[in-house]
Write a protein that holds these residues in place. Structure first.
Motif, PDB file in Angstrom:
ATOM      1  N   SER A  23     -21.147  47.574  66.123  1.00 17.93           N
ATOM      2  CA  SER A  23     -21.142  46.842  64.928  1.00 17.93           C
ATOM      3  C   SER A  23     -22.423  45.962  64.993  1.00 17.93           C
ATOM      4  CB  SER A  23     -19.992  45.917  64.996  1.00 17.93           C
ATOM      5  OG  SER A  23     -18.856  46.821  64.537  1.00 17.93           O
ATOM      6  N   ILE A  24     -22.978  45.808  65.648  1.00 16.77           N
ATOM      7  CA  ILE A  24     -24.521  45.009  65.512  1.00 16.77           C
ATOM      8  C   ILE A  24     -25.303  45.781  64.519  1.00 16.77           C
ATOM      9  CG2 ILE A  24     -26.641  44.294  66.690  1.00 16.77           C
ATOM     10  CD1 ILE A  24     -25.143  43.248  68.946  1.00 16.77           C
TER      11      ILE A  24
ATOM     12  N   LEU B 231     -25.630  44.245  60.970  1.00 11.43           N
ATOM     13  CA  LEU B 231     -26.923  43.391  60.769  1.00 11.43           C
ATOM     14  C   LEU B 231     -28.226  44.176  60.320  1.00 11.43           C
ATOM     15  CD1 LEU B 231     -26.916  40.994  63.865  1.00 11.43           C
ATOM     16  CD2 LEU B 231     -25.963  40.659  61.400  1.00 11.43           C
TER      17      LEU B 231
ATOM     18  N   TYR C 147     -12.108  41.728  58.236  1.00 16.92           N
ATOM     19  CA  TYR C 147     -13.322  42.434  58.588  1.00 16.92           C
ATOM     20  C   TYR C 147     -12.840  43.796  58.471  1.00 16.92           C
ATOM     21  CZ  TYR C 147     -16.798  43.859  62.089  1.00 16.92           C
ATOM     22  OH  TYR C 147     -17.805  44.417  62.959  1.00 16.92           O
TER      23      TYR C 147
ATOM     24  N   HIS D 110     -19.090  32.870  57.911  1.00 17.29           N
ATOM     25  CA  HIS D 110     -19.892  34.533  57.627  1.00 17.29           C
ATOM     26  C   HIS D 110     -20.761  34.138  56.831  1.00 17.29           C
ATOM     27  CE1 HIS D 110     -20.488  38.549  58.104  1.00 17.29           C
ATOM     28  NE2 HIS D 110     -19.551  38.659  59.057  1.00 17.29           N
TER      29      HIS D 110
ATOM     30  N   GLU E 206     -22.288  36.787  61.431  1.00 17.27           N
ATOM     31  CA  GLU E 206     -21.253  36.049  61.885  1.00 17.27           C
ATOM     32  C   GLU E 206     -21.984  34.648  62.256  1.00 17.27           C
ATOM     33  OE1 GLU E 206     -18.099  39.428  63.455  1.00 17.27           O
ATOM     34  OE2 GLU E 206     -19.366  38.061  64.967  1.00 17.27           O
TER      35      GLU E 206
ATOM     36  N   HIS F  75     -23.677  38.462  66.217  1.00 19.68           N
ATOM     37  CA  HIS F  75     -22.813  39.849  66.111  1.00 19.68           C
ATOM     38  C   HIS F  75     -22.430  40.286  67.209  1.00 19.68           C
ATOM     39  CE1 HIS F  75     -20.728  42.428  63.455  1.00 19.68           C
ATOM     40  NE2 HIS F  75     -21.031  41.804  62.302  1.00 19.68           N
TER      41      HIS F  75
END
Length: 575
Positions: free
Chosen positions: A152-153, A156, A239, A368, A373, A391
């Protein structure tokens, strides 16, 4: 418009079991020749702030990442070494019979200097989902340049692509997503905005089993476009991977280019991130950390772990990016610099401010920005502040960027290798962030030392005071950076067991000393009581320059007479 108002407001505020362990090499002559300790843009104030937690920065850094040591930028190497040892211990089997994760790469940077780039454990360790260990000769140790599935990074990177299109005028954050993707505006989604996708306030479901319930990429994308919101847009924080999948589709629609091309052209090529991108080439397989053993797929290595991203061809808005700790640090430094690194700009400073602005103030605990985050102590540890951004990724990855101390913390693990069910790595995430935070000094306000409580807490108490006046003046300097629930209480005592509270201190995030002065009914003793809560902890609290006086003169001056304070569960420290 809300976006512009928020930006303006913020700009006003922020002008073998374990495997080998390898530490970062010292800076090479080329590094030091090209990038000396002092940047030509440094001010005297910048230099004074190095290695300090209690002097928060405002505005942007202007640093180029270079190799160095903790001492080079004023950091205490002890807490960093402790954090690295903790990470190493997590790669050793515990009572469960397995480690928390097979291996890790840790990178810490401060003031543009990579002070720590260390490895522990293995990039490839297991043969199957049961955790059968490979013979040592077939294992692959972690290396500083090991490539990880960021999970999930990746969000970004998608968010940065979105914000680049906003800068170019092709995208209005406040506009309905359906303006750009008409097929999205069905089943109650007509009013969902681009901003709500970025801040996870769209109301969309967290996840759909795209990979198993739909036969091909078009049908999987259509399922996302057709989904009905779980809650009314803007009413809750949920989320959701679907938010970022939608944004990936949106950016392709408005630019005519797929997401991987947009990431390459807009982020990785300008910043020189040679090992960052989707679907890494087979030539790099020996450098890639293995993830999970997934049935028909076998041991996943070199392909994205996330099943939905895999089913979308390895390129998706929510997952799919691979990278190294070094490349992620460059991205982090670009954020600290207001969108550029080595004179290559990927975002304008105002855009970075927006991305690091809390748009979710109505949802406490879920701060957020636009992609980032914010203020999440569960993984940011003692680096946490309302300005701290980052993140995490499901595969075991973490990026923390702290503008107040110009610091970056990266922890990359393969925690899903060979199974996603071996436990949470959040303790390791906090250990790394805490190590960097504790390495940053808090300088005593007066004299060579200040007082700080030990982990268990206790009291710092004055000697018995003469009762020659009805009132006392109590003065002290205090630095407070505590987790909500932790507190320090100044109390007055009658010489027995009765104490009354005078002042409670429980703040965090400001990172500044303050001088406390109060006049109170005379007491026999005054004490500072530290009460540890159930949270994750902060950088700590420091008390210094204690002075008690009455109408006739000074009763306690702890700087002149340190013996006038009795410490139980507190200690004297120089930083």
């Amino acid at each position: 418009m809300r976006t512009l108002l928020t930006a303006t407001a913020l700009l006003a505020v922020a002008t073998l079991a374990a495997g080998p362990v390898v530490a970062a090499p010292a800076a090479s002559p080329a590094d030091t020749a090209a990038s000396p300790d002092a940047s030509p843009h440094d001010t005297v104030q910048d230099h004074q702030r190095r290695g300090r937690f209690d002097l928060p920065r405002r505005g942007w850094s202007n640093d180029v990442l270079r190799s160095g040591t903790p001492e080079r930028v004023g950091l205490d190497p002890g807490p960093i070494d402790d954090a690295l040892e903790q990470v190493r211990r997590y790669t050793v089997p515990d009572a469960s019979g397995h480690p928390l994760f097979a291996g890790a790469v840790t990178l810490l940077a401060h003031d543009g200097v990579v002070t720590t780039h260390a490895t522990a454990g293995w990039a490839l360790r297991y043969a199957d989902a049961a955790g059968t260990e490979l013979p040592e000769a077939r294992r692959v140790p972690m290396a500083p340049d090991t490539i990880f599935d960021l999970a999930s990074i990746s969000k970004l990177f998608t968010s940065i692509v979105v914000m680049r299109e906003q800068e170019r005028g092709k995208l209005d954050l406040n506009a309905p997503v359906a303006r750009y993707l008409p097929e999205f505006g069905v089943n109650g989604k007509a009013s969902i905005t681009v901003e709500q996708l970025l801040t996870h306030t769209s109301g969309l479901e967290p996840w759909l089993p795209l990979w198993s319930d739909y036969p091909d990429i078009p049908s999987r994308i259509k399922a996302v476009m057709d989904v009905t919101p779980k809650s009314a847009p803007g009413t809750a924080y949920v989320y959701s991977d679907l938010n970022l999948i939608t944004l990936g589709v949106l950016t392709q629609r408005i630019t005519g280019k797929p997401l991987d091309v947009l990431v390459r052209e807009g982020i990785t090529e300008p910043l020189g991130l040679r090992d960052t991108g989707y679907n890494p080439p087979r030539a790099k397989l020996d450098r890639i950390a293995a993830t999970e053993f997934q049935g028909a797929r076998g041991m996943v290595r070199g392909e994205v772990h996330d099943e939905n991203a895999w089913s979308l061809g390895g390129v998706a808005g929510h997952a799919g990016v691979f990278s190294t700790a070094g490349d992620l640090a460059v991205l982090g430094q670009a954020i600290l610099n207001g969108g550029s690194h080595r004179h290559r700009r990927i975002l304008e400073p105002e855009t970075v401010e927006l991305m690091m602005t809390d748009f979710n103030q109505e949802f406490p605990g879920n701060s957020h920005g636009l992609g980032f985050e914010l203020d999440q102590r569960w993984y940011m540890g003692a680096l946490t502040s309302p300005r701290t951004a980052g993140h995490t990724g499901y595969t075991g990855t973490t990026l923390v960027v702290d503008p107040l101390s110009a610091s970056i913390a990266v922890l990359l693990t393969n925690r899903v290798h060979p199974s996603r069910d071996w436990g949470s790595i959040n303790p390791a995430r906090r250990a790394v962030a805490n190590g960097l935070a504790q390495a940053l000094g808090v300088q005593p306000r007066r004299g060579p030392t200040a007082w700080t409580p030990t982990a268990g807490g206790g009291t710092l108490t004055t000697k018995a005071l003469a009762q020659r006046s009805e009132r006392h003046r109590v003065e002290f300097s205090v630095f407070v950076d505590l987790d909500p629930g932790d507190r320090v209480v100044l109390q007055a005592g009658d010489g027995g067991d009765v104490w009354r509270d005078l002042r409670t201190l429980s703040e965090y995030g400001e990172r500044r000393w303050e001088r406390v002065e109060l006049v109170t009914e005379a007491a026999v003793h005054y004490r500072w009581l530290y009460i540890r809560g159930s949270g994750y902890g902060g950088r700590g609290v420091y008390v210094d320059a204690v002075r008690v006086s009455d109408a006739r003169g000074v009763l306690v001056d702890a700087e002149r007479d340190p013996a006038s304070l009795r410490a139980e569960g507190w200690r004297s420290v120089s930083r």
